[in-house]
Structures are given as C-alpha cells and as structure tokens.
Scaffold this motif. Structure first.
Motif, PDB file in Angstrom:
ATOM      1  N   VAL A   1     -21.398 -16.155 -18.438  1.00  0.00           N
ATOM      2  CA  VAL A   1     -21.141 -14.684 -17.880  1.00  0.00           C
ATOM      3  C   VAL A   1     -19.782 -14.435 -17.390  1.00  0.00           C
ATOM      4  CG1 VAL A   1     -22.013 -12.701 -16.663  1.00  0.00           C
ATOM      5  CG2 VAL A   1     -23.653 -14.189 -17.618  1.00  0.00           C
ATOM      6  N   ASN A   2     -18.987 -13.914 -17.819  1.00  0.00           N
ATOM      7  CA  ASN A   2     -17.581 -13.770 -17.168  1.00  0.00           C
ATOM      8  C   ASN A   2     -17.641 -12.386 -16.602  1.00  0.00           C
ATOM      9  OD1 ASN A   2     -16.775 -16.367 -18.117  1.00  0.00           O
ATOM     10  ND2 ASN A   2     -16.025 -15.599 -20.006  1.00  0.00           N
ATOM     11  N   ILE A   3     -16.938 -12.138 -15.356  1.00  0.00           N
ATOM     12  CA  ILE A   3     -16.857 -10.895 -14.814  1.00  0.00           C
ATOM     13  C   ILE A   3     -15.239 -10.398 -15.076  1.00  0.00           C
ATOM     14  CG2 ILE A   3     -17.156  -9.529 -12.756  1.00  0.00           C
ATOM     15  CD1 ILE A   3     -19.712 -10.920 -13.938  1.00  0.00           C
ATOM     16  N   SER A   4     -15.148  -9.423 -15.892  1.00  0.00           N
ATOM     17  CA  SER A   4     -13.876  -8.738 -16.272  1.00  0.00           C
ATOM     18  C   SER A   4     -13.549  -7.695 -15.412  1.00  0.00           C
ATOM     19  CB  SER A   4     -13.907  -8.786 -17.694  1.00  0.00           C
ATOM     20  OG  SER A   4     -12.626  -8.071 -17.976  1.00  0.00           O
ATOM     21  N   SER A   5     -13.235  -6.603 -15.982  1.00  0.00           N
ATOM     22  CA  SER A   5     -13.098  -5.195 -15.158  1.00  0.00           C
ATOM     23  C   SER A   5     -12.731  -4.445 -16.204  1.00  0.00           C
ATOM     24  CB  SER A   5     -11.677  -5.344 -14.143  1.00  0.00           C
ATOM     25  OG  SER A   5     -11.568  -4.221 -13.554  1.00  0.00           O
ATOM     26  N   VAL A   6     -12.872  -2.888 -15.900  1.00  0.00           N
ATOM     27  CA  VAL A   6     -12.463  -2.061 -16.887  1.00  0.00           C
ATOM     28  C   VAL A   6     -10.952  -1.718 -16.774  1.00  0.00           C
ATOM     29  CG1 VAL A   6     -14.488  -0.528 -16.537  1.00  0.00           C
ATOM     30  CG2 VAL A   6     -12.589  -0.312 -15.082  1.00  0.00           C
ATOM     31  N   ALA A   7     -10.459  -2.784 -15.981  1.00  0.00           N
ATOM     32  CA  ALA A   7      -8.823  -2.833 -15.828  1.00  0.00           C
ATOM     33  C   ALA A   7      -8.201  -3.560 -17.139  1.00  0.00           C
ATOM     34  CB  ALA A   7      -8.375  -3.301 -14.628  1.00  0.00           C
ATOM     35  N   ALA A   8      -9.121  -4.212 -17.796  1.00  0.00           N
ATOM     36  CA  ALA A   8      -8.685  -5.003 -18.918  1.00  0.00           C
ATOM     37  C   ALA A   8      -8.843  -3.950 -20.198  1.00  0.00           C
ATOM     38  CB  ALA A   8     -10.002  -5.914 -19.450  1.00  0.00           C
ATOM     39  N   ARG A   9      -9.190  -2.594 -20.163  1.00  0.00           N
ATOM     40  CA  ARG A   9      -9.587  -1.755 -21.048  1.00  0.00           C
ATOM     41  C   ARG A   9      -8.484  -0.573 -21.118  1.00  0.00           C
ATOM     42  NH1 ARG A   9     -14.985  -1.195 -22.704  1.00  0.00           N
ATOM     43  NH2 ARG A   9     -14.705   0.876 -23.755  1.00  0.00           N
ATOM     44  N   GLN A  10      -7.634  -0.497 -19.926  1.00  0.00           N
ATOM     45  CA  GLN A  10      -6.563   0.367 -19.860  1.00  0.00           C
ATOM     46  C   GLN A  10      -5.592   0.044 -18.595  1.00  0.00           C
ATOM     47  OE1 GLN A  10      -5.656   3.546 -21.666  1.00  0.00           O
ATOM     48  NE2 GLN A  10      -3.929   2.809 -20.436  1.00  0.00           N
ATOM     49  N   THR A  11      -4.611  -0.005 -18.881  1.00  0.00           N
ATOM     50  CA  THR A  11      -3.363  -0.849 -18.070  1.00  0.00           C
ATOM     51  C   THR A  11      -3.114   0.568 -16.930  1.00  0.00           C
ATOM     52  OG1 THR A  11      -2.542  -2.363 -19.533  1.00  0.00           O
ATOM     53  CG2 THR A  11      -1.250  -1.961 -17.293  1.00  0.00           C
ATOM     54  N   TYR A  12      -3.057   0.179 -15.973  1.00  0.00           N
ATOM     55  CA  TYR A  12      -2.585   1.259 -14.930  1.00  0.00           C
ATOM     56  C   TYR A  12      -1.366   0.865 -13.919  1.00  0.00           C
ATOM     57  CZ  TYR A  12      -5.758  -1.078 -11.629  1.00  0.00           C
ATOM     58  OH  TYR A  12      -6.508  -2.186 -10.832  1.00  0.00           O
ATOM     59  N   ALA A  13      -0.607   1.901 -13.821  1.00  0.00           N
ATOM     60  CA  ALA A  13       0.727   1.663 -12.944  1.00  0.00           C
ATOM     61  C   ALA A  13       0.429   1.009 -11.781  1.00  0.00           C
ATOM     62  CB  ALA A  13       1.430   2.922 -12.901  1.00  0.00           C
ATOM     63  N   ASN A  14       1.180  -0.155 -11.268  1.00  0.00           N
ATOM     64  CA  ASN A  14       1.253  -0.901  -9.976  1.00  0.00           C
ATOM     65  C   ASN A  14      -0.041  -1.794 -10.152  1.00  0.00           C
ATOM     66  OD1 ASN A  14       3.300   1.023  -9.320  1.00  0.00           O
ATOM     67  ND2 ASN A  14       2.139   2.363  -8.209  1.00  0.00           N
ATOM     68  N   GLY A  15      -0.694  -1.806 -11.054  1.00  0.00           N
ATOM     69  CA  GLY A  15      -1.822  -2.829 -11.127  1.00  0.00           C
ATOM     70  C   GLY A  15      -1.386  -3.868 -12.524  1.00  0.00           C
ATOM     71  N   THR A  16      -0.053  -3.615 -12.946  1.00  0.00           N
ATOM     72  CA  THR A  16      -0.071  -4.462 -14.278  1.00  0.00           C
ATOM     73  C   THR A  16      -0.395  -5.849 -14.309  1.00  0.00           C
ATOM     74  OG1 THR A  16       1.855  -3.192 -14.458  1.00  0.00           O
ATOM     75  CG2 THR A  16       1.722  -5.112 -15.944  1.00  0.00           C
TER      76      THR A  16
ATOM     77  N   PRO B   1     -10.829   4.030 -16.881  1.00  0.00           N
ATOM     78  CA  PRO B   1     -10.581   3.115 -15.755  1.00  0.00           C
ATOM     79  C   PRO B   1      -9.402   4.035 -14.737  1.00  0.00           C
ATOM     80  CG  PRO B   1     -10.182   1.984 -17.690  1.00  0.00           C
ATOM     81  CD  PRO B   1     -10.680   3.229 -18.157  1.00  0.00           C
ATOM     82  N   ARG B   2      -8.507   5.091 -15.146  1.00  0.00           N
ATOM     83  CA  ARG B   2      -7.707   5.686 -14.083  1.00  0.00           C
ATOM     84  C   ARG B   2      -8.308   7.001 -13.835  1.00  0.00           C
ATOM     85  NH1 ARG B   2      -3.295   5.824 -18.557  1.00  0.00           N
ATOM     86  NH2 ARG B   2      -5.194   6.597 -19.728  1.00  0.00           N
ATOM     87  N   THR B   3      -9.435   7.502 -14.269  1.00  0.00           N
ATOM     88  CA  THR B   3      -9.879   9.025 -14.165  1.00  0.00           C
ATOM     89  C   THR B   3     -11.088   9.064 -13.435  1.00  0.00           C
ATOM     90  OG1 THR B   3      -9.024   9.680 -16.013  1.00  0.00           O
ATOM     91  CG2 THR B   3     -10.441  11.038 -15.160  1.00  0.00           C
ATOM     92  N   ILE B   4     -11.199   9.221 -12.104  1.00  0.00           N
ATOM     93  CA  ILE B   4     -12.465   9.460 -11.228  1.00  0.00           C
ATOM     94  C   ILE B   4     -12.527  10.841 -10.668  1.00  0.00           C
ATOM     95  CG2 ILE B   4     -13.735   8.780  -9.158  1.00  0.00           C
ATOM     96  CD1 ILE B   4     -12.433   5.885  -9.610  1.00  0.00           C
ATOM     97  N   TYR B   5     -13.498  11.505 -10.950  1.00  0.00           N
ATOM     98  CA  TYR B   5     -13.747  12.981 -10.373  1.00  0.00           C
ATOM     99  C   TYR B   5     -14.198  13.006  -9.148  1.00  0.00           C
ATOM    100  CZ  TYR B   5     -12.725  14.090 -15.092  1.00  0.00           C
ATOM    101  OH  TYR B   5     -12.038  14.575 -16.335  1.00  0.00           O
ATOM    102  N   ARG B   6     -13.609  13.516  -7.981  1.00  0.00           N
ATOM    103  CA  ARG B   6     -13.981  13.449  -6.719  1.00  0.00           C
ATOM    104  C   ARG B   6     -14.211  14.863  -6.130  1.00  0.00           C
ATOM    105  NH1 ARG B   6     -11.516   8.399  -4.828  1.00  0.00           N
ATOM    106  NH2 ARG B   6     -10.199   7.250  -6.272  1.00  0.00           N
ATOM    107  N   LYS B   7     -15.273  14.765  -5.353  1.00  0.00           N
ATOM    108  CA  LYS B   7     -15.619  16.070  -4.758  1.00  0.00           C
ATOM    109  C   LYS B   7     -14.716  16.865  -3.727  1.00  0.00           C
ATOM    110  CE  LYS B   7     -20.318  15.744  -5.858  1.00  0.00           C
ATOM    111  NZ  LYS B   7     -21.641  15.368  -5.245  1.00  0.00           N
TER     112      LYS B   7
END
Length: 249
Positions: A133-148, A243-249
């Motif tokens: 079992v390898n623990i990856s991340s949703v960061a593998a699905r979509q690159t985001y700026a400053n986290g390249t 990966p880049r979109t979180i809806y916050r209250k």
C-alpha cells in the motif's frame, strides 16, 4: 492474522493505521525515526497484538537495509507493506525554493519508498503473496503553484505503484495506491517549518479528513477478500472538489 510493516508509524496516518490493525489483531512492525515515540507506541499497541519496532530513516538506504535484515526470522514473513513515510517542505515557487526542501521530499517520498520496498518485495516474491500500500496524494492528480516538487514526488508514487502492479501481479502481490485529499495531521505544520498559525489556515472553514479516515480505507483494502485488489483509491473531504478547490464557510 497478517504481519504488517508500516513506515512513518509514529504520527498521523501511519499511527492511525497501526492502531486500527492492532485492534484487528494483526502483527505489526512499526517503523520511524523517533526512538522514544516508537517505543511508547509499541507499549500502547502491545495491549492488542504482537508488535516489533524498527528505528531508521527511509532516506538512508543503508539504515533501511540494516533494519530489515535485523528482523528475527519469525518476523520476516511480511504480508503487507504500508509505505506511509513521507513529507512536504515549503510552499514557494521554484525560483525561490530551498533546494534542501526538494532533497527532503524526493529522498523521503520517492527514494525512501523504493529503498523500503525493494527488500520487502524480494521477501514477498519468494512466497508468491503479499500486498503493498503506497500513500500518494491528490497532489499527484493536479499540480498546484508553489507545490511543484511535492506534486512531482507524489506523481512519482503513482507511477511507481503502477509499475509495481505490472511487475508483481504474476507473483500474487497486490498493489494499492492511496490518494488522500486534505487530512488534518502535522503535515502542514511540517511544511511550514512549525508555523502553527499558518498551518491552521489550511484546515480553516471546513471539516477536513482525519488520519483515521485514511486508516479505515487502508484497512478495507487490506482486509478485502483475496480475490479483490483495490488498485487506486482517492479520498477527499466532503468540502473538497479537486486538489486546488476547497469550499470554506
């Protein structure tokens, strides 16, 4: 009862995974860099099952080999490897980033995973069974700026998981790649060099996942019938759309 080898077991997802498997009665080999924390966890989990601990840094290949070779024979029949150890350091553009942060992420998230996997794969192939079992991340699905570089390291985990599956299925070895979304652990505190106030903003305004959510998913994958192989699983908190979109209250 399985013998389960977990890296990065002293905190976060690794610790939660160790706890859930211990309560299920599986034998555990818990691994980490912090000897005192590891010893305390061993005492805690020994109330539920047999536990063996190994102190090493996944980034140091010789330490990894020495640790795994030091296992008593009765502990070398490893059924499951959970490659959880990893890290994120910094959140800056490539032009401004600290090179040592790049090294830490690539050495831990990519090379460390390979260092641990190689000797354990050899043990699994010799008995024609096992589960990685390898623990990856949703960061593998979509690159985001400053986290390249972090995103790149987790994309590498995805590719390694796919390659492992291609190489190991014929030997009866399952490979599961887990992509967690936003999970509230020490992850952001480490990324921001201990800046707790900045880390808290990552989880503000919505309900993030907790480590136990990912541990539950890992448990499901490992305890599924032998005929079932969960190749990939992506887990978001309810408020996260991608990966880049979180809806916050």
């Amino acid at each position: 009862m399985k013998t389960i080898f977990i890296t990065g077991a002293t905190s976060g997802i690794g610790k939660a995974t160790a706890e859930i498997f211990a309560k299920q009665g599986h034998r555990l080999i818990i691994c980490g860099r912090r000897k005192e924390v590891l010893e305390n966890l061993l005492i805690q989990l020994s109330n539920f099952t047999e536990v063996y601990s190994l102190v090493f840094d996944v980034r140091n290949q010789q330490e990894v080999v020495n640790a795994i070779n030091s296992l008593p024979e009765e502990w070398k029949n490893i059924d499951v490897l959970v490659n959880n150890a990893g890290n994120a350091h910094g959140l800056e553009p490539i032009s401004e980033a600290n090179v040592s942060d790049w090294d830490a992420m690539m050495d831990g998230n990519v090379k460390g995973l390979l260092y641990v996997s190689q000797p354990i794969i050899k043990l699994m192939k010799s008995k024609n069974s096992g589960h990685i079992v390898n623990i990856s991340s949703v960061a593998a699905r979509q690159t985001y700026a400053n986290g390249t570089v972090y995103c790149a390291s987790k994309k590498a985990v995805d590719v390694i998981s796919e390659g492992m599956r291609l190489e190991l299925t014929e030997f009866g070895i399952k490979v599961t790649n887990v992509q967690p979304g936003a999970v509230e652990t020490d992850f952001s505190k480490i990324r921001f060099k201990g800046d707790e106030e900045r880390a808290a903003t990552v989880y503000a305004g919505y309900e993030p996942l907790i480590a136990e959510d990912i541990a539950d998913a890992i448990s499901y994958c490992v305890n599924a019938p032998d005929r079932v192989s969960i190749a990939e699983i992506c887990i978001y908190p309810k408020a996260q759309a991608e990966p880049r979109t979180i809806y916050r209250k």
